[in-house]
Scaffold this motif. Structure first.
Motif, PDB file in Angstrom:
ATOM      1  N   ALA A  58       0.929  -1.243  -0.037  1.00 20.62           N
ATOM      2  CA  ALA A  58       0.053   0.051   0.032  1.00 20.62           C
ATOM      3  C   ALA A  58       0.708   1.414  -0.003  1.00 20.62           C
ATOM      4  CB  ALA A  58      -0.939   0.105   1.182  1.00 20.62           C
ATOM      5  N   TRP A  59       1.963   1.135   0.815  1.00 24.49           N
ATOM      6  CA  TRP A  59       2.745   2.480   0.606  1.00 24.49           C
ATOM      7  C   TRP A  59       4.300   1.800   0.901  1.00 24.49           C
ATOM      8  CZ3 TRP A  59       4.947   3.182   5.577  1.00 24.49           C
ATOM      9  CH2 TRP A  59       4.196   2.423   6.693  1.00 24.49           C
ATOM     10  N   ARG A  60       5.505   2.695   0.946  1.00 27.38           N
ATOM     11  CA  ARG A  60       6.782   2.383   1.194  1.00 27.38           C
ATOM     12  C   ARG A  60       7.146   3.545   2.140  1.00 27.38           C
ATOM     13  NH1 ARG A  60       9.082   1.850  -4.650  1.00 27.38           N
ATOM     14  NH2 ARG A  60      10.051   3.675  -3.633  1.00 27.38           N
ATOM     15  N   ALA A  61       8.076   3.132   2.980  1.00 29.73           N
ATOM     16  CA  ALA A  61       8.823   4.061   3.840  1.00 29.73           C
ATOM     17  C   ALA A  61      10.345   3.637   3.522  1.00 29.73           C
ATOM     18  CB  ALA A  61       8.680   3.538   5.462  1.00 29.73           C
ATOM     19  N   THR A  62      11.050   5.028   3.326  1.00 25.87           N
ATOM     20  CA  THR A  62      12.312   5.023   2.726  1.00 25.87           C
ATOM     21  C   THR A  62      13.034   5.932   3.369  1.00 25.87           C
ATOM     22  OG1 THR A  62      11.884   7.007   1.330  1.00 25.87           O
ATOM     23  CG2 THR A  62      11.465   4.702   0.383  1.00 25.87           C
ATOM     24  N   ALA A  63      12.770   6.485   4.863  1.00 27.50           N
ATOM     25  CA  ALA A  63      13.529   7.314   5.651  1.00 27.50           C
ATOM     26  C   ALA A  63      14.606   6.270   6.122  1.00 27.50           C
ATOM     27  CB  ALA A  63      12.899   8.107   6.616  1.00 27.50           C
ATOM     28  N   PRO A  64      15.969   6.685   6.289  1.00 23.74           N
ATOM     29  CA  PRO A  64      16.990   5.866   6.899  1.00 23.74           C
ATOM     30  C   PRO A  64      16.540   5.477   8.389  1.00 23.74           C
ATOM     31  CG  PRO A  64      17.902   7.465   5.658  1.00 23.74           C
ATOM     32  CD  PRO A  64      16.497   8.132   5.648  1.00 23.74           C
ATOM     33  N   GLY A  65      16.442   4.103   8.669  1.00 24.95           N
ATOM     34  CA  GLY A  65      16.172   3.580  10.054  1.00 24.95           C
ATOM     35  C   GLY A  65      14.735   3.082  10.038  1.00 24.95           C
ATOM     36  N   THR A  66      13.780   3.499   9.046  1.00 26.21           N
ATOM     37  CA  THR A  66      12.664   3.167   9.062  1.00 26.21           C
ATOM     38  C   THR A  66      12.076   2.389   7.683  1.00 26.21           C
ATOM     39  OG1 THR A  66      11.660   5.226   8.150  1.00 26.21           O
ATOM     40  CG2 THR A  66      11.937   5.173  10.477  1.00 26.21           C
ATOM     41  N   GLU A  67      13.149   1.977   6.814  1.00 25.94           N
ATOM     42  CA  GLU A  67      12.583   1.421   5.807  1.00 25.94           C
ATOM     43  C   GLU A  67      11.591   0.262   5.814  1.00 25.94           C
ATOM     44  OE1 GLU A  67      15.768   1.663   6.776  1.00 25.94           O
ATOM     45  OE2 GLU A  67      17.004   2.842   5.210  1.00 25.94           O
ATOM     46  N   GLY A  68      10.716   0.111   5.021  1.00 30.99           N
ATOM     47  CA  GLY A  68       9.829  -0.825   4.886  1.00 30.99           C
ATOM     48  C   GLY A  68       8.633  -0.714   4.021  1.00 30.99           C
ATOM     49  N   LEU A  69       7.629  -1.691   4.249  1.00 29.27           N
ATOM     50  CA  LEU A  69       6.478  -1.900   3.278  1.00 29.27           C
ATOM     51  C   LEU A  69       5.378  -1.750   4.062  1.00 29.27           C
ATOM     52  CD1 LEU A  69       7.686  -4.457   1.056  1.00 29.27           C
ATOM     53  CD2 LEU A  69       7.820  -2.029   0.658  1.00 29.27           C
ATOM     54  N   GLY A  70       4.385  -0.957   3.763  1.00 31.83           N
ATOM     55  CA  GLY A  70       3.103  -0.979   4.313  1.00 31.83           C
ATOM     56  C   GLY A  70       2.379  -1.974   3.517  1.00 31.83           C
ATOM     57  N   ILE A  71       1.808  -3.002   4.256  1.00 33.07           N
ATOM     58  CA  ILE A  71       1.030  -4.252   3.448  1.00 33.07           C
ATOM     59  C   ILE A  71      -0.535  -4.077   3.771  1.00 33.07           C
ATOM     60  CG2 ILE A  71       0.885  -6.557   3.213  1.00 33.07           C
ATOM     61  CD1 ILE A  71       3.633  -5.283   2.089  1.00 33.07           C
ATOM     62  N   GLU A  72      -1.212  -4.187   2.990  1.00 36.01           N
ATOM     63  CA  GLU A  72      -2.715  -4.392   3.018  1.00 36.01           C
ATOM     64  C   GLU A  72      -3.071  -5.804   2.759  1.00 36.01           C
ATOM     65  OE1 GLU A  72      -6.582  -2.035   1.355  1.00 36.01           O
ATOM     66  OE2 GLU A  72      -5.134  -2.760  -0.109  1.00 36.01           O
ATOM     67  N   PHE A  73      -3.574  -6.160   3.788  1.00 37.53           N
ATOM     68  CA  PHE A  73      -4.149  -7.884   3.531  1.00 37.53           C
ATOM     69  C   PHE A  73      -5.094  -7.781   2.835  1.00 37.53           C
ATOM     70  CE2 PHE A  73      -2.020  -8.383   7.800  1.00 37.53           C
ATOM     71  CZ  PHE A  73      -0.709  -8.814   7.384  1.00 37.53           C
ATOM     72  N   ARG A  74      -5.290  -8.859   2.241  1.00 37.36           N
ATOM     73  CA  ARG A  74      -6.582  -9.179   1.117  1.00 37.36           C
ATOM     74  C   ARG A  74      -7.177 -10.566   1.586  1.00 37.36           C
ATOM     75  NH1 ARG A  74      -5.693  -6.518  -4.530  1.00 37.36           N
ATOM     76  NH2 ARG A  74      -5.444  -4.529  -3.778  1.00 37.36           N
ATOM     77  N   TRP A  75      -8.447 -10.762   1.509  1.00 39.81           N
ATOM     78  CA  TRP A  75      -9.027 -12.129   1.810  1.00 39.81           C
ATOM     79  C   TRP A  75     -10.330 -12.189   0.745  1.00 39.81           C
ATOM     80  CZ3 TRP A  75      -8.798  -7.982   5.196  1.00 39.81           C
ATOM     81  CH2 TRP A  75      -9.783  -7.179   5.429  1.00 39.81           C
ATOM     82  N   ARG A  76     -10.652 -13.442   0.462  1.00 41.48           N
ATOM     83  CA  ARG A  76     -11.352 -13.764  -0.521  1.00 41.48           C
ATOM     84  C   ARG A  76     -12.936 -13.776  -0.182  1.00 41.48           C
ATOM     85  NH1 ARG A  76      -7.248 -17.614  -1.794  1.00 41.48           N
ATOM     86  NH2 ARG A  76      -6.156 -16.867  -3.753  1.00 41.48           N
ATOM     87  N   ASP A  77     -12.897 -13.809   0.942  1.00 40.02           N
ATOM     88  CA  ASP A  77     -14.442 -14.120   1.676  1.00 40.02           C
ATOM     89  C   ASP A  77     -14.591 -13.810   3.221  1.00 40.02           C
ATOM     90  OD1 ASP A  77     -13.399 -16.293   3.146  1.00 40.02           O
ATOM     91  OD2 ASP A  77     -14.264 -17.757   1.485  1.00 40.02           O
ATOM     92  N   LEU A  78     -15.670 -13.796   3.819  1.00 41.37           N
ATOM     93  CA  LEU A  78     -15.831 -13.536   5.362  1.00 41.37           C
ATOM     94  C   LEU A  78     -15.052 -14.623   6.283  1.00 41.37           C
ATOM     95  CD1 LEU A  78     -19.303 -11.938   5.591  1.00 41.37           C
ATOM     96  CD2 LEU A  78     -17.086 -10.863   5.912  1.00 41.37           C
ATOM     97  N   GLY A  79     -15.049 -15.851   5.731  1.00 42.32           N
ATOM     98  CA  GLY A  79     -14.086 -16.841   6.471  1.00 42.32           C
ATOM     99  C   GLY A  79     -12.834 -16.333   6.405  1.00 42.32           C
ATOM    100  N   GLY A  80     -12.166 -15.920   5.143  1.00 44.41           N
ATOM    101  CA  GLY A  80     -10.724 -15.517   5.555  1.00 44.41           C
ATOM    102  C   GLY A  80     -10.516 -14.434   6.222  1.00 44.41           C
ATOM    103  N   LEU A  81     -11.381 -13.605   6.344  1.00 45.48           N
ATOM    104  CA  LEU A  81     -11.218 -12.236   7.300  1.00 45.48           C
ATOM    105  C   LEU A  81     -11.215 -12.848   8.710  1.00 45.48           C
ATOM    106  CD1 LEU A  81     -11.363  -9.264   7.969  1.00 45.48           C
ATOM    107  CD2 LEU A  81     -13.575  -9.239   7.777  1.00 45.48           C
ATOM    108  N   ARG A  82     -12.306 -13.907   9.024  1.00 46.11           N
ATOM    109  CA  ARG A  82     -12.278 -14.362  10.362  1.00 46.11           C
ATOM    110  C   ARG A  82     -11.123 -14.989  10.772  1.00 46.11           C
ATOM    111  NH1 ARG A  82     -17.504 -15.348   9.030  1.00 46.11           N
ATOM    112  NH2 ARG A  82     -17.260 -17.216   8.289  1.00 46.11           N
ATOM    113  N   ARG A  83     -10.249 -15.810   9.912  1.00 43.85           N
ATOM    114  CA  ARG A  83      -9.277 -16.628  10.067  1.00 43.85           C
ATOM    115  C   ARG A  83      -8.104 -15.538  10.410  1.00 43.85           C
ATOM    116  NH1 ARG A  83     -11.665 -19.730   6.393  1.00 43.85           N
ATOM    117  NH2 ARG A  83     -10.511 -18.710   4.645  1.00 43.85           N
ATOM    118  N   LEU A  84      -8.022 -14.324   9.623  1.00 44.63           N
ATOM    119  CA  LEU A  84      -7.209 -13.446   9.699  1.00 44.63           C
ATOM    120  C   LEU A  84      -7.091 -12.547  11.110  1.00 44.63           C
ATOM    121  CD1 LEU A  84      -4.692 -12.220   8.490  1.00 44.63           C
ATOM    122  CD2 LEU A  84      -6.291 -10.578   7.238  1.00 44.63           C
ATOM    123  N   ARG A  85      -8.445 -12.303  11.403  1.00 45.56           N
ATOM    124  CA  ARG A  85      -8.522 -11.765  12.774  1.00 45.56           C
ATOM    125  C   ARG A  85      -7.997 -12.725  14.013  1.00 45.56           C
ATOM    126  NH1 ARG A  85     -14.396  -8.975  11.910  1.00 45.56           N
ATOM    127  NH2 ARG A  85     -13.594  -7.112  11.016  1.00 45.56           N
TER     128      ARG A  85
END
Length: 99
Positions: A58-85
């Motif tokens: 979803a977004w990237r952090a590039t400042a030194p010491g905070t490098e990384g990726l903002g990940i937005e999870f996806r699920w196919r159905d409500l069962g997937g959302l329940r398992r993720l929670r």
């Protein structure tokens, strides 16, 4: 956690911060384009096999010491959302924080 791009077999290791049912922050120096699909594989406390969670960058952090990726999870159905929670609940439990 391990993570990979869906079309690659190479797994990369990183630290996962600030996880929730909607997503997480993946600390990494690897450059991945915003919008790129990603698969995060994490093993919750007490489990022997990892759970593969699909998402997108979803977004990237590039400042030194905070490098990384903002990940937005996806699920196919409500069962997937329940398992993720449930997975997030297990990771955030007080017992897991002591490990």
């Amino acid at each position: 956690v391990d993570w990979r791009l869906p079309n690659e077999s190479r797994r990369r290791m990183s630290m996962l911060d600030d996880i929730g049912a909607g997503g997480a922050f993946l600390r990494t120096h690897d450059v991945v384009a915003e919008g790129a699909p990603i698969v995060v594989e994490l093993t919750p406390p007490g489990a022997s096999t990892p759970h593969a969670i699909e998402g997108r960058v979803a977004w990237r952090a590039t400042a030194p010491g905070t490098e990384g990726l903002g990940i937005e999870f996806r699920w196919r159905d409500l069962g997937g959302l329940r398992r993720l929670r449930e997975l997030v609940r297990r990771i955030e439990s007080p017992v897991a924080q002591k490990l």
